[in-house]
Design an enzyme around this catalytic site. Sequence first.
Site, PDB file in Angstrom:
ATOM      1  N   TYR A  54     106.507 103.145  44.692  1.00 20.90           N
ATOM      2  CA  TYR A  54     107.212 101.862  44.686  1.00 20.90           C
ATOM      3  C   TYR A  54     107.134 101.201  46.060  1.00 20.90           C
ATOM      4  CZ  TYR A  54     109.344 103.715  40.383  1.00 20.90           C
ATOM      5  OH  TYR A  54     109.570 104.256  39.137  1.00 20.90           O
ATOM      6  N   HIS A 112     104.744 111.873  38.629  1.00 22.20           N
ATOM      7  CA  HIS A 112     104.917 110.537  38.053  1.00 22.20           C
ATOM      8  C   HIS A 112     104.180 110.372  36.717  1.00 22.20           C
ATOM      9  CE1 HIS A 112     106.074 106.309  39.670  1.00 22.20           C
ATOM     10  NE2 HIS A 112     106.263 106.374  38.378  1.00 22.20           N
TER      11      HIS A 112
END
Length: 283
Positions: A54, A112
């Site tokens: 992010y 992830h």
Amino acid sequence: MIKRPFGWTNVEVPVIGQGTWMIEGDPDREKRAVETLRLGLDLGLTHIDTAEMYGEGRVEQLVAEAIVGRRDEVFLASKVLPSNASYEGTLKACESSLRRLRTDRLDLYMLHWTGRHPVEETMRAMEKLIERGLIRFAGVSNFDVEELQGAADSLEDQRLACDQVLYHLEDRGIELRLLPQCTQEQIAIVSYSPFGHGKFPGVHNAGGRLLAEIAERHGRTPRQVALNFLTRHPNVFAIPKTTHPDRVKENAGAVGWKLSAQEIDAIDRAFPAPAFVTALGTL
């Protein structure tokens, strides 16, 4: 904020937490994002989820600002990119995340999504991180049933704590196999984008009108009805993302009250799950 045991860990975690994807940007946006995260903590939304991906690490820095002085209140989660998820790469990625987050440990660290590195390497690194006290629990994100089983089988001395997946009213695919499997194995399900990537149903369609009608009866909002519906299963948690104070207050009011069996059935018909899935309202 209502809390429930996070799978087999039995750690009490808020049903509604806070996602942080794409909260970075110009200084004003970032300031508002940090203030919103802090307000969420005040409201009991103490599960904060982030990732090294992010903002290329920037979001972890913003989370650090939001939780300064309050680290012990937070169930803090981050994720390693698949491209970094070799054994050594996972160790280094976690250490980098800890530096950006300005903390000495993560409560939850996840892969992830699957990638080119064998999951056995990643899970071996997860166990080493737990042994070193840098993380409490290991998890995965975006894993289907078969991938989940492969990751679980790769752990020797630990267990997977969660699978973080896309789950919203118009994408209930996890109810077919993944949610039953995780429930059986006591692996928590964490729903990201529970409002559907900005395409939340409005009053222009029957489903949106139904949510509005139910919301009016309860003195709630359609989004609160949707979150309540998605998290009625005891193994499901949600991490909606917002940078707006009013919206985080709305999210916090999504639980602590119940939809009727008739309302659950109506929502189930308006936003049908895949074939052969029994409505969760009966569980």
